[in-house]
Design an enzyme around this catalytic site. Structure first.
Site, PDB file in Angstrom:
ATOM      1  N   ARG A   1       2.090 -16.887   0.833  1.00 28.92           N
ATOM      2  CA  ARG A   1       2.993 -15.789   0.475  1.00 28.92           C
ATOM      3  C   ARG A   1       4.093 -15.908   1.503  1.00 28.92           C
ATOM      4  O   ARG A   1       3.871 -15.731   2.689  1.00 28.92           O
ATOM      5  CB  ARG A   1       2.272 -14.443   0.570  1.00 28.92           C
ATOM      6  CG  ARG A   1       3.189 -13.214   0.479  1.00 28.92           C
ATOM      7  CD  ARG A   1       3.915 -13.143  -0.856  1.00 28.92           C
ATOM      8  NE  ARG A   1       4.572 -11.843  -1.031  1.00 28.92           N
ATOM      9  CZ  ARG A   1       5.854 -11.595  -0.829  1.00 28.92           C
ATOM     10  NH1 ARG A   1       6.659 -12.599  -0.438  1.00 28.92           N
ATOM     11  NH2 ARG A   1       6.358 -10.399  -1.008  1.00 28.92           N
TER      12      ARG A   1
ATOM     13  N   HIS B   1       8.311 -12.936   4.979  1.00 26.34           N
ATOM     14  CA  HIS B   1       9.030 -11.806   4.407  1.00 26.34           C
ATOM     15  C   HIS B   1       8.799 -10.560   5.251  1.00 26.34           C
ATOM     16  O   HIS B   1       8.017 -10.557   6.200  1.00 26.34           O
ATOM     17  CB  HIS B   1       8.565 -11.552   2.965  1.00 26.34           C
ATOM     18  CG  HIS B   1       7.145 -11.062   2.866  1.00 26.34           C
ATOM     19  ND1 HIS B   1       6.047 -11.876   3.067  1.00 26.34           N
ATOM     20  CD2 HIS B   1       6.642  -9.825   2.609  1.00 26.34           C
ATOM     21  CE1 HIS B   1       4.937 -11.178   2.920  1.00 26.34           C
ATOM     22  NE2 HIS B   1       5.273  -9.927   2.645  1.00 26.34           N
TER      23      HIS B   1
ATOM     24  N   HIS C   1       9.329  -5.852   4.695  1.00 23.58           N
ATOM     25  CA  HIS C   1       9.598  -4.822   3.687  1.00 23.58           C
ATOM     26  C   HIS C   1       9.696  -3.448   4.330  1.00 23.58           C
ATOM     27  O   HIS C   1       9.473  -3.282   5.540  1.00 23.58           O
ATOM     28  CB  HIS C   1       8.544  -4.830   2.582  1.00 23.58           C
ATOM     29  CG  HIS C   1       7.167  -5.193   3.025  1.00 23.58           C
ATOM     30  ND1 HIS C   1       6.413  -4.399   3.849  1.00 23.58           N
ATOM     31  CD2 HIS C   1       6.417  -6.299   2.776  1.00 23.58           C
ATOM     32  CE1 HIS C   1       5.246  -4.981   4.063  1.00 23.58           C
ATOM     33  NE2 HIS C   1       5.224  -6.139   3.436  1.00 23.58           N
TER      34      HIS C   1
ATOM     35  N   GLU D   1       2.139  -2.219   5.752  1.00 25.95           N
ATOM     36  CA  GLU D   1       1.208  -2.993   4.923  1.00 25.95           C
ATOM     37  C   GLU D   1      -0.171  -2.998   5.569  1.00 25.95           C
ATOM     38  O   GLU D   1      -0.334  -3.413   6.711  1.00 25.95           O
ATOM     39  CB  GLU D   1       1.709  -4.433   4.770  1.00 25.95           C
ATOM     40  CG  GLU D   1       0.744  -5.363   4.032  1.00 25.95           C
ATOM     41  CD  GLU D   1       1.310  -6.760   3.882  1.00 25.95           C
ATOM     42  OE1 GLU D   1       2.454  -6.882   3.403  1.00 25.95           O
ATOM     43  OE2 GLU D   1       0.618  -7.738   4.274  1.00 25.95           O
TER      44      GLU D   1
ATOM     45  N   HIS E   1       6.340 -11.265   8.527  1.00 24.38           N
ATOM     46  CA  HIS E   1       4.965 -11.777   8.538  1.00 24.38           C
ATOM     47  C   HIS E   1       4.760 -12.789   7.418  1.00 24.38           C
ATOM     48  O   HIS E   1       5.623 -12.974   6.543  1.00 24.38           O
ATOM     49  CB  HIS E   1       3.960 -10.634   8.411  1.00 24.38           C
ATOM     50  CG  HIS E   1       4.199  -9.734   7.232  1.00 24.38           C
ATOM     51  ND1 HIS E   1       5.123  -8.710   7.262  1.00 24.38           N
ATOM     52  CD2 HIS E   1       3.660  -9.707   5.995  1.00 24.38           C
ATOM     53  CE1 HIS E   1       5.116  -8.071   6.103  1.00 24.38           C
ATOM     54  NE2 HIS E   1       4.246  -8.671   5.307  1.00 24.38           N
TER      55      HIS E   1
ATOM     56  N   GLU F   1       6.087  -5.039  -5.015  1.00 23.89           N
ATOM     57  CA  GLU F   1       5.941  -6.371  -4.432  1.00 23.89           C
ATOM     58  C   GLU F   1       7.084  -7.286  -4.852  1.00 23.89           C
ATOM     59  O   GLU F   1       7.328  -8.318  -4.234  1.00 23.89           O
ATOM     60  CB  GLU F   1       4.590  -6.962  -4.864  1.00 23.89           C
ATOM     61  CG  GLU F   1       4.249  -8.315  -4.284  1.00 23.89           C
ATOM     62  CD  GLU F   1       4.033  -8.322  -2.778  1.00 23.89           C
ATOM     63  OE1 GLU F   1       3.930  -9.414  -2.199  1.00 23.89           O
ATOM     64  OE2 GLU F   1       3.960  -7.227  -2.181  1.00 23.89           O
TER      65      GLU F   1
ATOM     66  N   HIS G   1     -17.260  16.667  -1.704  1.00 19.55           N
ATOM     67  CA  HIS G   1     -16.458  16.785  -0.489  1.00 19.55           C
ATOM     68  C   HIS G   1     -14.982  16.832  -0.861  1.00 19.55           C
ATOM     69  O   HIS G   1     -14.618  16.710  -2.034  1.00 19.55           O
ATOM     70  CB  HIS G   1     -16.717  15.590   0.439  1.00 19.55           C
ATOM     71  CG  HIS G   1     -16.200  14.290  -0.106  1.00 19.55           C
ATOM     72  ND1 HIS G   1     -16.817  13.603  -1.120  1.00 19.55           N
ATOM     73  CD2 HIS G   1     -15.091  13.552   0.221  1.00 19.55           C
ATOM     74  CE1 HIS G   1     -16.132  12.500  -1.400  1.00 19.55           C
ATOM     75  NE2 HIS G   1     -15.079  12.443  -0.617  1.00 19.55           N
TER      76      HIS G   1
ATOM     77  N   HIS H   1     -10.812  15.961   1.178  1.00 17.51           N
ATOM     78  CA  HIS H   1     -10.091  15.440   2.345  1.00 17.51           C
ATOM     79  C   HIS H   1      -8.925  16.382   2.659  1.00 17.51           C
ATOM     80  O   HIS H   1      -8.038  16.567   1.820  1.00 17.51           O
ATOM     81  CB  HIS H   1      -9.604  14.026   2.079  1.00 17.51           C
ATOM     82  CG  HIS H   1     -10.712  13.081   1.734  1.00 17.51           C
ATOM     83  ND1 HIS H   1     -11.493  12.464   2.681  1.00 17.51           N
ATOM     84  CD2 HIS H   1     -11.198  12.694   0.527  1.00 17.51           C
ATOM     85  CE1 HIS H   1     -12.406  11.712   2.080  1.00 17.51           C
ATOM     86  NE2 HIS H   1     -12.248  11.837   0.776  1.00 17.51           N
TER      87      HIS H   1
ATOM     88  N   GLU I   1      -6.235  10.668  -1.889  1.00 19.62           N
ATOM     89  CA  GLU I   1      -7.134   9.514  -1.760  1.00 19.62           C
ATOM     90  C   GLU I   1      -6.826   8.486  -2.844  1.00 19.62           C
ATOM     91  O   GLU I   1      -6.759   8.816  -4.026  1.00 19.62           O
ATOM     92  CB  GLU I   1      -8.586   9.968  -1.868  1.00 19.62           C
ATOM     93  CG  GLU I   1      -9.617   8.849  -1.826  1.00 19.62           C
ATOM     94  CD  GLU I   1     -11.042   9.378  -1.885  1.00 19.62           C
ATOM     95  OE1 GLU I   1     -11.950   8.582  -2.190  1.00 19.62           O
ATOM     96  OE2 GLU I   1     -11.256  10.579  -1.624  1.00 19.62           O
TER      97      GLU I   1
ATOM     98  N   HIS J   1     -14.345  16.540  -5.015  1.00 18.50           N
ATOM     99  CA  HIS J   1     -14.794  15.448  -5.867  1.00 18.50           C
ATOM    100  C   HIS J   1     -16.098  14.860  -5.341  1.00 18.50           C
ATOM    101  O   HIS J   1     -16.547  15.173  -4.244  1.00 18.50           O
ATOM    102  CB  HIS J   1     -13.738  14.338  -5.961  1.00 18.50           C
ATOM    103  CG  HIS J   1     -13.343  13.740  -4.634  1.00 18.50           C
ATOM    104  ND1 HIS J   1     -12.578  14.403  -3.705  1.00 18.50           N
ATOM    105  CD2 HIS J   1     -13.609  12.520  -4.084  1.00 18.50           C
ATOM    106  CE1 HIS J   1     -12.394  13.644  -2.649  1.00 18.50           C
ATOM    107  NE2 HIS J   1     -13.001  12.482  -2.857  1.00 18.50           N
TER     108      HIS J   1
END
Length: 422
Positions: A129, A132, A134, A138, A177, A200, A314, A316, A321, A360
């Site tokens: 890859r 590049h 961005h 990431e 990277h 992407e 539970h 968050h 998520e 959830h």
């Protein structure tokens, strides 16, 4: 953060038919009693499932229904409408080039996910890859094989490392990277970005920069003759084949050795670490800024649930998520106010979404381990357990709300379980 109260338009999605018991009959009954008057009636729904009401004499996508057995008839506890909580990489367009392929699930495909986008990529042995950078951070999880990654710090130091199945990397926004597949069969990985609309297809590529810079400027900047500059690419490379590199030590030495080696660690062994939580029902391994300090914008948990087990009820408190299902089969019900609930099935390569602070669970409905990632745009992995909350309250308060007596309340697990055995 994606939240239903922000005015997301109603979207018709899949519904599910089986109700998950929560271990205590009394607790389940109390929860059902709390549904609003215009909810589906359990008796009516179950009767309809057995008679001609649920028949479909018209067209059906049988393959899809077999993968999602609860998509036709919702459980009687499901109610109202909710923005999408499911998508699959198997539905996303796949870009294939010599050397590998890529496809993505972003806010375009899963409109609910405003904070996170995901990319699934494959590189054959030796393939790149290309270099590049961005606009988004990431975070990556290695699904298969081996790869070599590099990232340059603003101070001019370079980080080079090899990663294998179950390892992570994190590259901050704007840091250049690369990723290269190693032997024997390259690699496959999941990329996660902290921008829902990330694409992407919209990254800064080395090949495009040199292709769109005047030759005299390149000559002045790089100190190379025009005849040499003629070798430079005139179009994007993106994914392209290459030779398998030498050893990691050889690459580090060729880059300048220890004098230019980064002091920041950009990789982490998630699958190889000891479980953060281990129960009879499975394991949870957590990576966030506490044990992977560079990862300040993404926190994650690698969850393994044994057959019949479940990720306990539970929520968050600090982020929505984004889930990636790696292996097995499961289902999830998400609760949102006022009294809305949606149940969905999940298989390997699927993406799940839970709005911030929505209650959830995830249950293993298959005959082998269910393995998935819980991913958050957050510095820290935080969750709140329903069981733990109920047991930390004065018993009379729980009795007033759920009509359980003290003996019944004491049967509820007192401590956070994370994963409960079936």
């Amino acid at each position: 953060m994606s939240s239903e109260k922000e005015g997301s338009p109603p979207v018709e999605g899949f519904s599910r038919r089986n109700f998950l018991g929560v271990g205590s009959t009394a607790l389940a009954s109390a929860a059902l009693a709390g549904l609003t008057a215009h909810a589906q009636e359990r008796a009516n729904t179950r009767k309809a499932e057995r008679d001609h009401s649920s028949s479909d004499p018209g067209q059906e996508n049988r393959s899809l229904l077999e993968e999602n057995p609860n998509s036709n008839t919702p459980p009687p506890t499901d109610h109202g409408d909710m923005a999408p909580i499911w998508y699959s990489f198997d539905l996303a367009h796949k870009r294939v080039q010599e050397g590998g392929w890529t496809h993505q699930v972003t806010q375009r495909e899963l409109p609910s996910s405003r904070d996170i986008a995901g990319v699934n990529m494959r590189l054959t042995a030796g393939s790149y890859r290309e270099l590049h950078w961005h606009t988004a951070d990431e975070w990556a999880y290695m699904i298969y094989g081996n790869a070599r990654v590099t990232v340059l710090n603003p101070d001019g130091t370079i980080f080079i490392d090899d990663v294998s199945k179950g390892d992570l990397w994190f590259f901050p926004a704007g840091f250049p990277h690369s990723i290269q597949g190693l032997g024997p069969d390259g690699c496959e990985f999941l990329l996660v970005f902290d921008e829902g609309m990330f694409s992407e297809e919209n990254t800064f590529l080395l090949s495009e920069w040199v292709a769109h810079t005047p030759p005299e400027v390149l000559q002045k900047n790089l100190g190379l003759d025009q005849s040499v500059l003629a070798k430079l690419p005139t179009d994007e490379l993106y994914i392209f084949p290459g030779e398998i590199p030498g050893s990691l030590a050889e690459d580090k030495a060729a880059a300048g050795g220890t004098s230019v080696e980064s002091r920041i660690q950009y990789t982490f062994g998630l699958e190889s670490m000891a479980p953060t939580k281990k129960t009879a029902g499975g394991t949870v391994r957590i990576a966030d800024s506490h044990n992977f300090p560079v990862s300040k914008s993404i926190a994650a948990g690698l969850v393994t649930i044994r057959p019949g087990g479940m990720r306990e009820l539970h929520w968050h408190p600090n982020a929505s998520e984004w889930q990636f299902y790696i292996e097995g089969k499961g289902r999830m019900t998400v609760l949102m106010p006022p009294g809305r609930a949606r149940t969905m099935d999940f298989n390997a390569n699927d993406v799940g979404f839970v709005p911030a602070v929505a209650g959830h669970y995830i249950e293993n409905t298959g005959d082998r381990n269910l393995v998935f990632l819980e991913i958050f745009k957050a510095e820290e992995f935080l969750d709140i357990s329903l069981n733990n909350w109920l047991r930390r309250l004065p018993p009379q308060m729980v009795t007033a709300h759920l009509r359980l007596d003290e003996t019944e309340i004491k049967k509820i697990p007192q401590e956070k379980q994370e994963v409960i055995a079936g």
